[in-house]
Design a protein around this motif. Structure first.
Motif, PDB file in Angstrom:
ATOM      1  N   LEU A  25       0.817  -1.225   0.000  1.00 37.98           N
ATOM      2  CA  LEU A  25       0.000   0.000   0.000  1.00 37.98           C
ATOM      3  C   LEU A  25       0.850   1.275   0.000  1.00 37.98           C
ATOM      4  CD1 LEU A  25      -2.760  -1.080   2.527  1.00 37.98           C
ATOM      5  CD2 LEU A  25      -2.938  -0.990   0.033  1.00 37.98           C
ATOM      6  N   LEU A  26       2.176   1.084  -0.025  1.00 39.49           N
ATOM      7  CA  LEU A  26       3.123   2.204  -0.053  1.00 39.49           C
ATOM      8  C   LEU A  26       2.999   3.107   1.174  1.00 39.49           C
ATOM      9  CD1 LEU A  26       2.800   3.123  -3.847  1.00 39.49           C
ATOM     10  CD2 LEU A  26       4.471   1.601  -2.781  1.00 39.49           C
ATOM     11  N   ILE A  27       2.850   2.469   2.327  1.00 41.59           N
ATOM     12  CA  ILE A  27       2.845   3.198   3.592  1.00 41.59           C
ATOM     13  C   ILE A  27       3.812   2.513   4.546  1.00 41.59           C
ATOM     14  CG2 ILE A  27       0.492   4.108   3.358  1.00 41.59           C
ATOM     15  CD1 ILE A  27      -0.485   1.927   5.179  1.00 41.59           C
ATOM     16  N   GLY A  28       4.170   3.184   5.609  1.00 35.42           N
ATOM     17  CA  GLY A  28       5.097   2.605   6.565  1.00 35.42           C
ATOM     18  C   GLY A  28       4.450   1.528   7.413  1.00 35.42           C
ATOM     19  N   GLN A  29       5.265   0.570   7.853  1.00 33.65           N
ATOM     20  CA  GLN A  29       4.758  -0.509   8.692  1.00 33.65           C
ATOM     21  C   GLN A  29       4.240   0.038  10.015  1.00 33.65           C
ATOM     22  OE1 GLN A  29       6.287  -2.123  11.693  1.00 33.65           O
ATOM     23  NE2 GLN A  29       4.479  -3.423  11.758  1.00 33.65           N
ATOM     24  N   SER A  37      -4.299  -0.953  15.175  1.00 34.29           N
ATOM     25  CA  SER A  37      -4.525  -0.858  16.619  1.00 34.29           C
ATOM     26  C   SER A  37      -5.544   0.214  16.962  1.00 34.29           C
ATOM     27  CB  SER A  37      -3.210  -0.604  17.347  1.00 34.29           C
ATOM     28  OG  SER A  37      -2.686   0.659  16.964  1.00 34.29           O
ATOM     29  N   GLY A  38      -5.955   0.994  15.972  1.00 29.86           N
ATOM     30  CA  GLY A  38      -6.939   2.043  16.215  1.00 29.86           C
ATOM     31  C   GLY A  38      -6.348   3.331  16.754  1.00 29.86           C
ATOM     32  N   ILE A  39      -5.029   3.402  16.816  1.00 27.08           N
ATOM     33  CA  ILE A  39      -4.381   4.630  17.287  1.00 27.08           C
ATOM     34  C   ILE A  39      -4.616   5.761  16.296  1.00 27.08           C
ATOM     35  CG2 ILE A  39      -2.132   5.710  17.748  1.00 27.08           C
ATOM     36  CD1 ILE A  39      -1.226   2.946  18.814  1.00 27.08           C
ATOM     37  N   LYS A  40      -4.551   5.428  15.007  1.00 26.78           N
ATOM     38  CA  LYS A  40      -4.772   6.385  13.925  1.00 26.78           C
ATOM     39  C   LYS A  40      -5.892   5.886  13.026  1.00 26.78           C
ATOM     40  CE  LYS A  40      -0.630   8.833  12.435  1.00 26.78           C
ATOM     41  NZ  LYS A  40       0.449   8.816  11.445  1.00 26.78           N
ATOM     42  N   GLN A  41      -6.656   6.818  12.502  1.00 26.97           N
ATOM     43  CA  GLN A  41      -7.655   6.477  11.492  1.00 26.97           C
ATOM     44  C   GLN A  41      -7.055   6.713  10.110  1.00 26.97           C
ATOM     45  OE1 GLN A  41     -10.843   5.227  11.714  1.00 26.97           O
ATOM     46  NE2 GLN A  41     -10.326   4.897  13.858  1.00 26.97           N
ATOM     47  N   PRO A  42      -7.150   5.726   9.225  1.00 30.71           N
ATOM     48  CA  PRO A  42      -6.609   5.927   7.880  1.00 30.71           C
ATOM     49  C   PRO A  42      -7.406   6.989   7.128  1.00 30.71           C
ATOM     50  CG  PRO A  42      -7.252   3.628   8.235  1.00 30.71           C
ATOM     51  CD  PRO A  42      -7.727   4.406   9.401  1.00 30.71           C
ATOM     52  N   PRO A  43      -6.726   7.803   6.323  1.00 27.92           N
ATOM     53  CA  PRO A  43      -7.464   8.739   5.476  1.00 27.92           C
ATOM     54  C   PRO A  43      -8.285   7.979   4.434  1.00 27.92           C
ATOM     55  CG  PRO A  43      -5.101   8.844   5.016  1.00 27.92           C
ATOM     56  CD  PRO A  43      -5.286   7.912   6.161  1.00 27.92           C
ATOM     57  N   VAL A  44      -9.262   8.646   3.873  1.00 28.75           N
ATOM     58  CA  VAL A  44     -10.160   8.004   2.905  1.00 28.75           C
ATOM     59  C   VAL A  44      -9.375   7.378   1.761  1.00 28.75           C
ATOM     60  CG1 VAL A  44     -12.023   8.413   1.243  1.00 28.75           C
ATOM     61  CG2 VAL A  44     -12.115   9.469   3.501  1.00 28.75           C
ATOM     62  N   SER A  45      -8.347   8.048   1.281  1.00 30.57           N
ATOM     63  CA  SER A  45      -7.570   7.504   0.162  1.00 30.57           C
ATOM     64  C   SER A  45      -6.944   6.161   0.526  1.00 30.57           C
ATOM     65  CB  SER A  45      -6.487   8.495  -0.270  1.00 30.57           C
ATOM     66  OG  SER A  45      -5.608   8.772   0.804  1.00 30.57           O
ATOM     67  N   VAL A  46      -6.483   6.017   1.756  1.00 24.74           N
ATOM     68  CA  VAL A  46      -5.897   4.754   2.202  1.00 24.74           C
ATOM     69  C   VAL A  46      -6.992   3.704   2.380  1.00 24.74           C
ATOM     70  CG1 VAL A  46      -4.612   3.598   4.055  1.00 24.74           C
ATOM     71  CG2 VAL A  46      -3.881   5.855   3.247  1.00 24.74           C
ATOM     72  N   LEU A  47      -8.135   4.104   2.930  1.00 28.37           N
ATOM     73  CA  LEU A  47      -9.251   3.165   3.069  1.00 28.37           C
ATOM     74  C   LEU A  47      -9.661   2.606   1.707  1.00 28.37           C
ATOM     75  CD1 LEU A  47     -11.507   4.922   5.728  1.00 28.37           C
ATOM     76  CD2 LEU A  47     -10.198   2.803   6.012  1.00 28.37           C
ATOM     77  N   ILE A  48      -9.699   3.470   0.717  1.00 27.45           N
ATOM     78  CA  ILE A  48     -10.045   3.017  -0.640  1.00 27.45           C
ATOM     79  C   ILE A  48      -9.015   2.007  -1.131  1.00 27.45           C
ATOM     80  CG2 ILE A  48     -10.199   3.753  -3.067  1.00 27.45           C
ATOM     81  CD1 ILE A  48     -11.468   6.392  -1.973  1.00 27.45           C
ATOM     82  N   ASN A  49      -7.739   2.299  -0.913  1.00 25.47           N
ATOM     83  CA  ASN A  49      -6.681   1.369  -1.342  1.00 25.47           C
ATOM     84  C   ASN A  49      -6.783   0.036  -0.615  1.00 25.47           C
ATOM     85  OD1 ASN A  49      -5.621   3.220  -3.150  1.00 25.47           O
ATOM     86  ND2 ASN A  49      -4.085   3.978  -1.728  1.00 25.47           N
ATOM     87  N   VAL A  56     -13.058  -5.640  -1.027  1.00 27.90           N
ATOM     88  CA  VAL A  56     -14.229  -5.481  -0.165  1.00 27.90           C
ATOM     89  C   VAL A  56     -14.772  -4.069  -0.344  1.00 27.90           C
ATOM     90  CG1 VAL A  56     -13.421  -7.160   1.545  1.00 27.90           C
ATOM     91  CG2 VAL A  56     -12.875  -4.741   1.857  1.00 27.90           C
ATOM     92  N   SER A  57     -15.977  -3.847   0.146  1.00 33.46           N
ATOM     93  CA  SER A  57     -16.559  -2.512   0.051  1.00 33.46           C
ATOM     94  C   SER A  57     -16.049  -1.620   1.173  1.00 33.46           C
ATOM     95  CB  SER A  57     -18.090  -2.602   0.113  1.00 33.46           C
ATOM     96  OG  SER A  57     -18.507  -2.960   1.419  1.00 33.46           O
ATOM     97  N   LEU A  58     -16.100  -0.318   0.938  1.00 34.76           N
ATOM     98  CA  LEU A  58     -15.757   0.636   2.000  1.00 34.76           C
ATOM     99  C   LEU A  58     -16.739   0.513   3.157  1.00 34.76           C
ATOM    100  CD1 LEU A  58     -14.760   3.877   0.076  1.00 34.76           C
ATOM    101  CD2 LEU A  58     -13.326   2.512   1.578  1.00 34.76           C
TER     102      LEU A  58
END
Length: 119
Positions: A25-29, A37-49, A56-58
């Motif tokens: 996904l071209l993001i850091g581990q 872990s729920g510490i951060k919420q992924p941005p919409v662009s990452v959720l789409i990826n 699966v669906s969003l």
């Protein structure tokens, strides 16, 4: 805790390491770890990826539904013994027509359950 639980569950279900998913996904581990872990919420662009990655669906990913199939897959034509049918065909039915179909489906499920219990 959505989408953290869903992301982790999907990843583990495919036996993919957190590191591999992050790289794909071209993001850091560490960022992926924070998403899971729920510490951060992924941005919409990452959720789409992520949704595209696991097909699966969003709505599934964010916990709005338990149906994994993306809507573009649902809209494909279904071939039945009565011809072709689309999900859009079903959505365009009147409420009473939908209710009649639901009753038939429920009756069929009861029948199949009884058949399975006899075996």
């Amino acid at each position: 805790m959505f989408p953290a639980e869903r992301i982790k569950s999907l990843r583990e279900g495919k036996n993919i390491s957190q590191l591999k998913l992050a790289k794909d996904l071209l993001i850091g581990q560490s960022t992926m770890s924070e998403y899971e872990s729920g510490i951060k919420q992924p941005p919409v662009s990452v959720l789409i990826n992520i949704a595209d990655y696991f097909d699966v669906s969003l709505d599934y990913l964010t916990g709005r539904t338990d149906v994994k199939v993306p809507i573009n897959k649902l809209n494909s034509r279904l071939t039945t013994r009565f011809g072709e049918l689309t999900i859009n065909d079903l959505f365009s039915l009147q409420d009473d027509e939908k209710e009649a179909i639901l009753i038939h489906i429920q009756t069929y499920k009861k029948y199949k359950n009884l058949q399975n219990k006899k075996k």
